[in-house]
Write a protein that holds these residues in place. Structure first.
Motif, mmCIF file in Angstrom:
data_model
loop_
_atom_site.group_PDB
_atom_site.id
_atom_site.type_symbol
_atom_site.label_atom_id
_atom_site.label_comp_id
_atom_site.label_asym_id
_atom_site.label_seq_id
_atom_site.Cartn_x
_atom_site.Cartn_y
_atom_site.Cartn_z
ATOM 1 N N TYR A 105 8.107 -4.684 5.909
ATOM 2 C CA TYR A 105 6.955 -4.075 6.573
ATOM 3 C C TYR A 105 5.695 -4.917 6.393
ATOM 4 N N ILE A 106 5.377 -5.269 5.149
ATOM 5 C CA ILE A 106 4.132 -5.997 4.864
ATOM 6 C C ILE A 106 4.151 -7.382 5.497
ATOM 7 N N ASN A 107 5.289 -8.068 5.395
ATOM 8 C CA ASN A 107 5.389 -9.386 6.024
ATOM 9 C C ASN A 107 5.382 -9.270 7.541
ATOM 10 N N GLY A 108 6.103 -8.282 8.051
ATOM 11 C CA GLY A 108 6.162 -8.094 9.500
ATOM 12 C C GLY A 108 4.813 -7.756 10.101
ATOM 13 N N MET A 109 4.011 -7.007 9.358
ATOM 14 C CA MET A 109 2.672 -6.643 9.838
ATOM 15 C C MET A 109 1.663 -7.755 9.568
ATOM 16 N N ARG A 110 2.092 -8.788 8.854
ATOM 17 C CA ARG A 110 1.263 -9.956 8.549
ATOM 18 C C ARG A 110 -0.045 -9.535 7.869
ATOM 19 N N GLU A 111 0.100 -8.705 6.847
ATOM 20 C CA GLU A 111 -1.066 -8.263 6.077
ATOM 21 C C GLU A 111 -1.810 -9.474 5.518
ATOM 22 N N ASP A 112 -3.109 -9.355 5.406
ATOM 23 C CA ASP A 112 -3.919 -10.428 4.833
ATOM 24 C C ASP A 112 -3.554 -10.576 3.356
ATOM 25 N N TYR A 113 -3.066 -11.758 2.979
ATOM 26 C CA TYR A 113 -2.579 -11.966 1.611
ATOM 27 C C TYR A 113 -3.699 -11.837 0.581
ATOM 28 N N ASP A 114 -4.857 -12.422 0.853
ATOM 29 C CA ASP A 114 -5.948 -12.364 -0.116
ATOM 30 C C ASP A 114 -6.412 -10.926 -0.341
ATOM 31 N N GLN A 115 -6.486 -10.138 0.713
ATOM 32 C CA GLN A 115 -6.858 -8.735 0.563
ATOM 33 C C GLN A 115 -5.789 -7.997 -0.242
ATOM 34 N N PHE A 116 -4.526 -8.274 0.074
ATOM 35 C CA PHE A 116 -3.425 -7.645 -0.654
ATOM 36 C C PHE A 116 -3.505 -7.988 -2.142
ATOM 37 N N ALA A 117 -3.722 -9.262 -2.462
ATOM 38 C CA ALA A 117 -3.810 -9.695 -3.863
ATOM 39 C C ALA A 117 -4.973 -9.008 -4.573
ATOM 40 N N SER A 118 -6.096 -8.887 -3.884
ATOM 41 C CA SER A 118 -7.263 -8.224 -4.455
ATOM 42 C C SER A 118 -6.966 -6.751 -4.749
ATOM 43 N N GLU A 119 -6.298 -6.099 -3.797
ATOM 44 C CA GLU A 119 -5.964 -4.682 -3.989
ATOM 45 C C GLU A 119 -4.952 -4.489 -5.116
ATOM 46 N N VAL A 120 -3.985 -5.384 -5.242
ATOM 47 C CA VAL A 120 -3.023 -5.293 -6.345
ATOM 48 C C VAL A 120 -3.755 -5.420 -7.680
ATOM 49 N N LYS A 121 -4.701 -6.334 -7.751
ATOM 50 C CA LYS A 121 -5.490 -6.496 -8.976
ATOM 51 C C LYS A 121 -6.262 -5.219 -9.293
ATOM 52 N N GLN A 122 -6.884 -4.617 -8.276
ATOM 53 C CA GLN A 122 -7.636 -3.380 -8.482
ATOM 54 C C GLN A 122 -6.716 -2.254 -8.957
ATOM 55 N N ILE A 123 -5.548 -2.162 -8.347
ATOM 56 C CA ILE A 123 -4.587 -1.112 -8.729
ATOM 57 C C ILE A 123 -4.145 -1.281 -10.175
#
Length: 131
Positions: free
Chosen positions: A105-123
């Protein structure tokens, strides 16, 4: 100078460890048998940082995805040998299914990697602070 490899000694060690020399080991060229056996013995059977039961559960989940019948059978039986229950094996497969679904899903939707990494850090920071 290359050391002489004594295939008979290596196969004797395999047989002493496993009870037989599996056909897939018999087919390995002599010059590669010693290193392949040492890696297999250390990673698959040896005590490493990850307990054997958990390594084998990882293998079950991994090969449920690769769809390798040989590896799925080996890792399922090895997981049981190292104490995994049928329920733990099932959970490993369900975890792999769920994780792979999110990956698709995430790769298919081509989520912004930097935003994803930032959100993982926040979580992780939030969850760690809650503990």
């Amino acid at each position: 100078m290359t050391a002489t490899v004594n295939r008979g000694e290596i196969e004797a060690d395999i047989k002493q460890t496993l009870g037989l020399v599996p056909h897939f080991f018999q087919r390995i060229p002599t010059e590669l048998l010693a290193p392949e056996w040492e890696i297999f013995k250390h990673i698959e059977l040896g005590e490493t940082l990850i307990p054997n039961k958990y390594k084998e559960l990882i293998g079950v989940g991994l090969h449920a995805e690769t769809k390798c019948h040989y590896c799925t059978l080996f890792h399922t039986e090895a997981a049981k040998l190292f104490g995994a229950t049928d329920e733990e094996i099932q959970e490993a497969v369900h975890y792999a299914k769920a994780s792979l679904g999110w990956s698709a899903y995430i790769n298919g939707m081509r989520e912004d990697y930097d935003q994803f990494a930032s959100e993982v850090k926040q979580i992780t920071e939030y969850v760690r602070a809650q503990a």
